[in-house]
Design a protein around this motif. Structure first.
Motif, PDB file in Angstrom:
ATOM      1  N   GLN A   1       0.833  -1.194   0.000  1.00 57.87           N
ATOM      2  CA  GLN A   1       0.000   0.000   0.000  1.00 57.87           C
ATOM      3  C   GLN A   1       0.869   1.245   0.000  1.00 57.87           C
ATOM      4  O   GLN A   1       0.607   2.206  -0.716  1.00 57.87           O
ATOM      5  CB  GLN A   1      -0.914   0.006   1.225  1.00 57.87           C
TER       6      GLN A   1
ATOM      7  N   ASP B   1      -1.123  -4.853  -3.855  1.00 54.43           N
ATOM      8  CA  ASP B   1      -1.867  -4.286  -2.731  1.00 54.43           C
ATOM      9  C   ASP B   1      -2.168  -2.813  -3.012  1.00 54.43           C
ATOM     10  O   ASP B   1      -1.309  -1.945  -2.849  1.00 54.43           O
ATOM     11  CB  ASP B   1      -1.045  -4.429  -1.442  1.00 54.43           C
ATOM     12  N   GLU B   2      -3.388  -2.548  -3.456  1.00 53.44           N
ATOM     13  CA  GLU B   2      -3.862  -1.206  -3.790  1.00 53.44           C
ATOM     14  C   GLU B   2      -2.899  -0.447  -4.706  1.00 53.44           C
ATOM     15  O   GLU B   2      -2.418   0.638  -4.364  1.00 53.44           O
ATOM     16  CB  GLU B   2      -4.124  -0.415  -2.507  1.00 53.44           C
TER      17      GLU B   2
ATOM     18  N   ALA C   1      -3.749   3.282  -5.515  1.00 54.62           N
ATOM     19  CA  ALA C   1      -3.914   4.235  -4.415  1.00 54.62           C
ATOM     20  C   ALA C   1      -3.127   5.515  -4.695  1.00 54.62           C
ATOM     21  O   ALA C   1      -1.945   5.475  -5.025  1.00 54.62           O
ATOM     22  CB  ALA C   1      -3.441   3.614  -3.103  1.00 54.62           C
TER      23      ALA C   1
ATOM     24  N   GLU D   1      -7.830  -3.796  -4.176  1.00 52.55           N
ATOM     25  CA  GLU D   1      -7.995  -2.448  -4.726  1.00 52.55           C
ATOM     26  C   GLU D   1      -9.327  -1.866  -4.278  1.00 52.55           C
ATOM     27  O   GLU D   1     -10.340  -2.567  -4.218  1.00 52.55           O
ATOM     28  CB  GLU D   1      -7.919  -2.491  -6.262  1.00 52.55           C
ATOM     29  N   HIS D   2      -9.316  -0.566  -3.934  1.00 53.09           N
ATOM     30  CA  HIS D   2     -10.536   0.136  -3.556  1.00 53.09           C
ATOM     31  C   HIS D   2     -11.179   0.857  -4.730  1.00 53.09           C
ATOM     32  O   HIS D   2     -12.319   1.319  -4.614  1.00 53.09           O
ATOM     33  CB  HIS D   2     -10.251   1.131  -2.428  1.00 53.09           C
TER      34      HIS D   2
END
Length: 286
Positions: free
Chosen positions: A90, A181-182, A185, A214-215
């Protein structure tokens, strides 16, 4: 020799308990060669904890997992990397004082076979291998349009290019499974679109399996073949992007504000609902 029909990753009933808190429980997942799978869920659902279990940062207190048929429980992080699992984080973790190319060359460490004497005396064998590694590094950087920045210090790259360099470095380990991981971002829409193209290129060119946290739901829905959803450390849904977008339990998990304490162990406060993600899901469900 690996069996082409067996999954790259197989996790069965994987879990971990911190004190009395079950951060992840009964996690099951299968990823085949070349598949791109999304792992999503509200803040604190346990997604990064799953990555830490798969990369040897945490040791599971229950269950097992295999990489290409090899049981990975109890492996140390460096052993996991050598076995074929690489990840990004992240928060970007580059060697900021090294150049772009040097960051990639560090990941080629296991590929160098010359001895110390060859390096000291600069033998023909040393230069041959150095040139080969240089070409390989430039080829990887070219995928991300970073080849022209090979001699630039990593700290001087814009944020989006630092993200891409971290992925390029992970690829240099020659992994079988890439954990992202993301990766989007902090990126603007243009950078995210560029990243989407890079991820597709990686999958098509190298045929490696990718597991993505992922967001950015538009990215997840665009690139993932299957999606698994965590909430409170447990899987609540698994299926195609269309199935996930239409799953009432998933929509409820994102819209609900009564969330558990952070299952990743990063906070003792209750996680806030994520309306932007829920909006994307509900729009997809209409």
């Amino acid at each position: 020799m690996s069996d082409a029909t067996q999954p790259i990753l197989k996790a069965e009933h994987l879990g971990i308990t911190f004190g009395g808190l079950k951060a992840v429980s009964n996690f099951n997942m299968t990823i085949n060669k070349g598949e791109l799978i999304g792992l999503i869920g509200p803040n604190g659902a346990g997604k990064t904890t799953v990555f830490n279990l798969l990369t040897g940062v945490y040791k599971p207190t229950e269950g097992e997992f295999w990489l290409d048929g090899t049981r990975m429980n109890g492996k140390k992080t460096y052993q996991v990397v050598r076995a074929g699992i690489a990840r990004t984080f992240q928060n970007i973790r580059l060697f900021k004082q090294l150049t772009v190319e040097e960051n990639v060359l560090v990941a080629f460490d296991e590929s160098f076979t010359y001895h110390m004497g060859s390096a000291i005396f600069r033998t023909p064998g040393f230069w041959k291998q150095e040139n080969e590694m240089h070409e390989k590094a430039i080829d990887l950087l070219r995928i991300f349009n970073l080849e022209g920045l090979a001699t630039t210090q990593a700290a001087n790259l814009p944020y989006g290019q630092q993200r891409k360099l971290e992925i390029a470095r992970a690829l240099a380990t020659g992994m079988k499974l890439l954990l992202l991981d993301e990766p989007a971002a902090g990126m603007n829409p243009t950078e995210t679109e560029d990243l989407l193209h890079c991820i597709n290129t990686i999958r098509d060119r190298f045929g490696i399996a990718i597991l993505l946290i992922e967001h950015d739901m538009s990215l997840v829905m665009s690139v993932c073949q299957r999606i698994q959803v965590l909430d409170y450390g447990r899987t609540i849904a698994s299926g195609t992007p269309e199935e996930i977008a239409n799953n009432p339990q998933v929509i409820s998990a994102y819209l609900g504000s009564d969330n558990n304490d952070d299952a990743d162990g990063d906070s003792t406060t209750k996680a806030e609902p994520e309306p932007s993600i829920a909006k994307t899901l509900t729009e997809g469900a209409r």
